[in-house]
Design a protein around this motif. Structure first.
Motif, PDB file in Angstrom:
ATOM      1  N   LEU A 118      -2.970   5.425  -5.277  1.00 52.50           N
ATOM      2  CA  LEU A 118      -4.182   5.445  -4.461  1.00 52.50           C
ATOM      3  C   LEU A 118      -4.673   6.874  -4.242  1.00 52.50           C
ATOM      4  N   LEU A 169       0.819  -1.205   0.000  1.00 46.75           N
ATOM      5  CA  LEU A 169       0.000   0.000   0.000  1.00 46.75           C
ATOM      6  C   LEU A 169       0.856   1.259   0.000  1.00 46.75           C
ATOM      7  N   ALA A 219       2.218   1.910  -3.391  1.00 45.32           N
ATOM      8  CA  ALA A 219       1.201   2.391  -4.335  1.00 45.32           C
ATOM      9  C   ALA A 219       0.459   3.607  -3.809  1.00 45.32           C
ATOM     10  N   ARG A 220       1.058   4.338  -2.854  1.00 48.02           N
ATOM     11  CA  ARG A 220       0.357   5.449  -2.204  1.00 48.02           C
ATOM     12  C   ARG A 220       0.005   6.555  -3.200  1.00 48.02           C
ATOM     13  N   VAL A 268      -6.481   8.187  -7.321  1.00 50.16           N
ATOM     14  CA  VAL A 268      -7.801   7.582  -7.541  1.00 50.16           C
ATOM     15  C   VAL A 268      -8.788   7.972  -6.450  1.00 50.16           C
ATOM     16  N   LEU A 269      -8.343   7.957  -5.194  1.00 50.37           N
ATOM     17  CA  LEU A 269      -9.270   8.132  -4.075  1.00 50.37           C
ATOM     18  C   LEU A 269      -9.678   9.587  -3.853  1.00 50.37           C
TER      19      LEU A 269
END
Length: 632
Positions: free
Chosen positions: A14, A7, A10-11, A17-18
């Motif tokens: 993310l 995670l 891939a921060r 996207v988030l």
């Protein structure tokens, strides 16, 4: 733990996207132009501050989100990405490419350092002056990347001669002791007259007395040499074995012969990045933040006609000169101490051997450039010509050369910049010489190749492409698009109403708070992204509180360049940090002082000579219509 590592890796993905998904309820629950524009603004700002994606790519977000949400038409958004300042930047980059291609920048830098001398204090001041001057016309990053190798060569010369200078001082002390006592007295009173080393060979059959002036012979001996030091600092007649080299040998093998050498390296390295930042404040083209401010201000207030090359230069030059001097004093006191007489003396009698060798090294580097060449001369002429035309276009106190034309307002600084940049692609880089045309040997392939390059231009498109910061161009365009969306949607009016409670504060307090806020944010976010986000907010706030917008916008634009406390604050900091002379703690201590100096000087400037220059004492008529939109 494995999941957490994945995670974390891939921060950025993310976050990309988030963030849009988390903010999506804003335009869905409140389906209005203001809410849609706020959604686009927040998403773009988060992308810029976090740098989850490249800044240029994040600047393209308004290009597709504004049309999707019905804020602006696609054609209207596209027109915001290429403005007058883009042409201005293109012309300046053409000149910068010619300066770097023909080493005019190196000649200027070395010459200024030669004038300053090799005394540590004057050496630092000389490098700061030449770096600030070059940064007026080149980007801060390019200037730092160009000057640091020259400074590193000088520092290496200082380091390499440091041990020799130390031995020279030791030799002088030894010779002085020999003058006070004869050689026979010294041998009889070994423990009283001079510090000597007792060297005993492995055979143990013979021993020699060696003074500090013969340390080189000692270094060539084996590590089984025997020496013993008494508690009073002298040597006894009894020798014991030690398994390591003498202290002087260990010092010479380290990177810095003395702590003072390390301090000089820190001071000179940091002074270059700070001088590049300070020099970039002087001209509109000095930094991308100045360009962003100029274009956004001219678009938002087209009737103002107060910001041009001349007025900006008159206001910012005293700021930069004062900051340059105070920064030099601060760095000198922090790293070199407060004895300016010792480190800044221009007397030749005070120069040490290492300083003379450093001056010789700089002189040799300058002589390698040879006499000034024809391309350097042409570049210098273009440099002076561009500056003069910028100054005399609309100086303000007298009619400029634009008054010679019938139609007013058609010619800007970009017109001059692009014209001279275009000519650099046409003018040959070789001095015309027709008399020798018939004397060349036509059978020589090498000379045929020379003939083919006779009309080679000063710069080529590849030279231009190497320096052209297209990412900054798109980033600036994204800022213009955001500003246009805020204006058309009415979001800027809404933000202004929320800031009405600040109306009770005096103007200088509001400006000071804005300066401190942008100075803090820019330590962790890029300078262009920070100023692009804050300019619309500060403009709206100034209009709401009936403060001249320039009273807050100019100081904030300058203070956004003061992200100098961390290596990630700006690219010049990262370049200097990569040389390894400074630690993060050094940059934080020195940068905090520079940041404080900058904010204080800018505040004093905007409250003194800035008031009559920009008429800041009254709320101008051109600012009243800044927020009027058809949607209201």
């Amino acid at each position: 733990m494995g999941l957490l590592k994945k995670l974390w890796a891939a921060r950025k993905l993310l976050l990309v996207v988030l963030i849009p998904l988390a903010l999506l309820p804003l335009p869905l629950i409140h389906p209005s132009s203001e809410a849609s524009c706020a959604y686009v603004l927040i998403v773009t700002a988060v992308y810029w501050v976090s740098e989850a994606i490249p800044l240029g790519a994040a600047a393209l977000v308004p290009a597709f989100l504004y049309p999707l949400f019905g804020v602006l038409k696609s054609s209207e958004v596209a027109s915001e990405y290429f403005k007058d300042t883009t042409l201005l930047l293109i012309g300046v980059i053409c000149l910068a490419a010619s300066i770097e291609k023909w080493n005019l920048h190196k000649r200027l830098a070395l010459r200024m350092v030669m004038i300053a001398g090799a005394k540590p204090g004057m050496l630092v001041l000389g490098f700061m002056c030449c770096t600030a001057f070059l940064s007026m016309w080149l980007s801060n990053t390019s200037t730092t990347a160009m000057v640091m190798p020259i400074a590193e060569a000088v520092l290496q010369q200082l380091i390499s001669t440091g041990a020799a200078d130390t031995d020279e001082e030791a030799e002088a002390i030894s010779e002085g002791d020999e003058e006070q006592g004869g050689l026979e007295d010294k041998e009889e009173n070994l423990d009283k007259t001079q510090l000597e080393l007792l060297f005993q060979k492995e055979s143990g059959t013979k021993s020699d007395l060696i003074t500090l002036t013969n340390l080189e012979d000692l270094n060539r001996s084996t590590q089984k040499d025997t020496v013993k030091r008494q508690s009073n600092g002298y040597l006894s007649q009894t020798a014991v074995s030690i398994p390591e080299l003498p202290t002087s040998s260990r010092k010479q093998s380290s990177r810095y012969p003395t702590k003072r050498d390390h301090m000089i390296c820190k001071c000179l390295s940091l002074s270059i990045t700070y001088a590049a930042t300070i020099g970039g404040l002087i001209t509109i083209t000095g930094t991308s933040t100045n360009l962003i401010f100029t274009e956004q201000f001219n678009i938002r207030y087209p009737e103002a006609q107060v910001i041009n090359f001349g007025t900006w230069f008159i206001f910012s030059l005293p700021i930069s000169l004062i900051m340059l001097f105070l920064t030099w004093v601060w760095l000198h006191c922090l790293f070199l101490g407060c004895n300016f007489r010792e480190t800044c003396s221009l007397s030749k009698k005070r120069k040490t051997k290492r300083e003379e060798l450093s001056e010789k090294r700089i002189q040799e580097e300058y002589e390698k450039l040879g006499p000034i060449s024809y391309p350097e001369l042409v570049t210098g002429v273009f440099f002076v010509l561009m500056t003069l035309l910028w100054f005399t276009r609309e100086p303000g106190f007298v009619p400029g050369w634009t008054s010679l034309f019938e139609k007013k307002g058609y010619r800007t600084d970009a017109t001059i910049s692009v014209l001279l940049g275009f000519l650099l692609f046409l003018i040959p880089s070789r001095k015309p010489c027709f008399s020798q045309a018939g004397d060349r040997d036509q059978g020589s392939s090498s000379e045929d190749e020379e003939d083919s390059d006779t009309l080679a231009p000063m710069i080529t498109w590849k030279d231009f492409q190497k320096l052209m910061p297209w990412e900054i161009v798109i980033l600036v365009g994204g800022g213009y698009a955001l500003a246009a969306g805020c204006k058309v949607s009415g979001l800027s009016v809404w933000m202004g109403r929320q800031l009405e409670p600040m109306n009770s504060l005096p103007p200088w307090t509001i400006t000071l708070l804005a300066c401190l806020l942008v100075s803090a944010v820019t330590e962790f976010a890029s300078n262009p992204a920070t100023i692009t986000v804050f300019l619309p907010i500060l403009s709206t706030m100034s209009e709401t509180l009936h403060i001249n917008p320039l009273y807050t916008l100019i100081p904030a634009t300058m203070c956004v360049s003061f992200g100098v406390m961390l290596p990630v604050g700006n690219p010049p900091n990262a370049i200097v940090f990569s040389y390894g002379h400074c630690q993060v703690s050094d940059m934080v201590k020195a940068g905090f002082g520079v940041n404080l100096i900058g904010v204080v000087v800018v505040m004093v400037a905007i409250m003194t000579w800035g008031v009559p220059l920009f008429q800041l004492s009254e709320f101008p008529a051109w600012a009243v219509i800044g927020n009027v939109t058809e949607s209201l």
